[in-house]
Design an enzyme around this catalytic site. Structure first.
Site, PDB file in Angstrom:
ATOM      1  N   ASP A 137       0.862  -1.187   0.000  1.00 56.15           N
ATOM      2  CA  ASP A 137       0.000   0.000   0.000  1.00 56.15           C
ATOM      3  C   ASP A 137       0.895   1.232   0.000  1.00 56.15           C
ATOM      4  O   ASP A 137       1.843   1.322   0.779  1.00 56.15           O
ATOM      5  CB  ASP A 137      -0.907  -0.009   1.247  1.00 56.15           C
ATOM      6  N   ILE A 138       0.611   2.152  -0.897  1.00 64.14           N
ATOM      7  CA  ILE A 138       1.458   3.337  -1.093  1.00 64.14           C
ATOM      8  C   ILE A 138       1.309   4.348   0.060  1.00 64.14           C
ATOM      9  O   ILE A 138       2.177   5.185   0.279  1.00 64.14           O
ATOM     10  CB  ILE A 138       1.108   3.967  -2.471  1.00 64.14           C
ATOM     11  N   GLN A 163     -14.569   3.205   1.266  1.00 67.22           N
ATOM     12  CA  GLN A 163     -13.733   2.616   0.199  1.00 67.22           C
ATOM     13  C   GLN A 163     -13.346   3.713  -0.783  1.00 67.22           C
ATOM     14  O   GLN A 163     -14.210   4.449  -1.269  1.00 67.22           O
ATOM     15  CB  GLN A 163     -14.513   1.512  -0.530  1.00 67.22           C
ATOM     16  N   HIS A 173     -10.479  -5.168  -2.582  1.00 71.92           N
ATOM     17  CA  HIS A 173      -9.148  -5.433  -2.013  1.00 71.92           C
ATOM     18  C   HIS A 173      -9.259  -5.708  -0.532  1.00 71.92           C
ATOM     19  O   HIS A 173     -10.150  -5.217   0.149  1.00 71.92           O
ATOM     20  CB  HIS A 173      -8.189  -4.269  -2.263  1.00 71.92           C
ATOM     21  N   HIS A 228      -7.010  -5.294   2.880  1.00 70.92           N
ATOM     22  CA  HIS A 228      -5.820  -4.718   3.521  1.00 70.92           C
ATOM     23  C   HIS A 228      -5.252  -5.775   4.464  1.00 70.92           C
ATOM     24  O   HIS A 228      -5.987  -6.336   5.290  1.00 70.92           O
ATOM     25  CB  HIS A 228      -6.205  -3.492   4.354  1.00 70.92           C
TER      26      HIS A 228
HETATM   27  P1  5GP Z   1      -9.743   1.677   0.405  1.00 69.76           P
HETATM   28  O1  5GP Z   1      -9.939   3.053   0.954  1.00 69.76           O
HETATM   29  O2  5GP Z   1     -10.367   1.588  -0.955  1.00 69.76           O
HETATM   30  O3  5GP Z   1     -10.142   0.586   1.329  1.00 69.76           O
HETATM   31  O4  5GP Z   1      -8.188   1.477   0.248  1.00 69.76           O
HETATM   32  C1  5GP Z   1      -7.463   1.858  -0.864  1.00 69.76           C
HETATM   33  C2  5GP Z   1      -6.013   1.734  -0.494  1.00 69.76           C
HETATM   34  O5  5GP Z   1      -5.243   1.872  -1.661  1.00 69.76           O
HETATM   35  C3  5GP Z   1      -5.539   2.818   0.497  1.00 69.76           C
HETATM   36  O6  5GP Z   1      -4.977   2.198   1.639  1.00 69.76           O
HETATM   37  C4  5GP Z   1      -4.519   3.600  -0.304  1.00 69.76           C
HETATM   38  O7  5GP Z   1      -3.425   4.002   0.487  1.00 69.76           O
HETATM   39  C5  5GP Z   1      -4.097   2.635  -1.390  1.00 69.76           C
HETATM   40  N1  5GP Z   1      -3.722   3.248  -2.649  1.00 69.76           N
HETATM   41  C6  5GP Z   1      -4.337   4.282  -3.279  1.00 69.76           C
HETATM   42  N2  5GP Z   1      -3.731   4.555  -4.453  1.00 69.76           N
HETATM   43  C7  5GP Z   1      -2.714   3.660  -4.557  1.00 69.76           C
HETATM   44  C8  5GP Z   1      -1.714   3.428  -5.564  1.00 69.76           C
HETATM   45  O8  5GP Z   1      -1.629   4.100  -6.589  1.00 69.76           O
HETATM   46  N3  5GP Z   1      -0.842   2.421  -5.337  1.00 69.76           N
HETATM   47  C9  5GP Z   1      -0.885   1.643  -4.210  1.00 69.76           C
HETATM   48  N4  5GP Z   1       0.029   0.690  -4.092  1.00 69.76           N
HETATM   49  N5  5GP Z   1      -1.804   1.827  -3.244  1.00 69.76           N
HETATM   50  C10 5GP Z   1      -2.713   2.824  -3.418  1.00 69.76           C
END
Ligand code: 5GP
Length: 138
Positions: free
Chosen positions: A33-34, A96, A102, A104
């Site tokens: 995760d970035i 999300q 995805h 985590h």
């Molecule tokens: P969500 O909020 O959808 O559950 O999580 C999305 C996750 O993707 C977040 O933890 C965010 O840091 C990560 N993320 C967002 N953009 C990128 C990216 O371009 N590359 C990577 N590796 N992770 C990303």
């Protein structure tokens, strides 16, 4: 289901943007995760186009959990993590931010999640060093 083919994880799957890869098989991809919430925070995604758990096939869900196990075991072994937290958000209502399913996989305890969700970019070299330890323990 309205899946957005241009979401960031779809682009990662197509190789259009880079990621720090941990593991890949026929049905799944795992990468760093970035904007990690703890050191070693990883994401496991299916190759299937699905926005949330409710769009995902049973086969893809099973494949994701098998990969989550591999990554979590490697975080414990490679990073010395005592525990592994799983988090999985479904829909904007849950917070999300990327509309491709995805999971985590976050080394540490729930109390370690002090860094805000998807906010602070980590140093790429730091991420790569952590990734190397996880990959070595796979
Ligand atoms: P969500 O909020 O959808 O559950 O999580 C999305 C996750 O993707 C977040 O933890 C965010 O840091 C990560 N993320 C967002 N953009 C990128 C990216 O371009 N590359 C990577 N590796 N992770 C990303």
């Amino acid at each position: 289901m309205s899946y957005d083919n241009n979401n960031i994880f779809a682009k990662i799957l197509r190789g259009e943007i880079p990621c720090i890869k941990l593991y890949e098989d026929t049905h799944t991809l795992a990468f760093m995760d970035i904007m990690p919430q703890t050191d070693g925070h990883a994401l496991v995604i299916p190759k299937e186009a699905a926005e949330t758990l409710f769009d995902l096939s049973d086969a893809a869900a099973q494949a994701c959990m098998a990969t989550v196990r591999k990554i979590g075991e490697a975080q414990k072994k490679g990073l010395g993590a005592d525990g592994v937290v799983l988090m999985q958000l479904n829909g904007p209502g849950a917070g999300q931010t990327v509309p491709h399913f995805h999971i985590h996989v976050i080394p540490g305890s729930i109390g370690d999640l002090r860094r805000p969700h998807a906010t602070v970019m980590a140093d790429q070299n730091h991420l790569k060093a952590l990734a190397a330890k996880i990959v070595a323990a796979l």
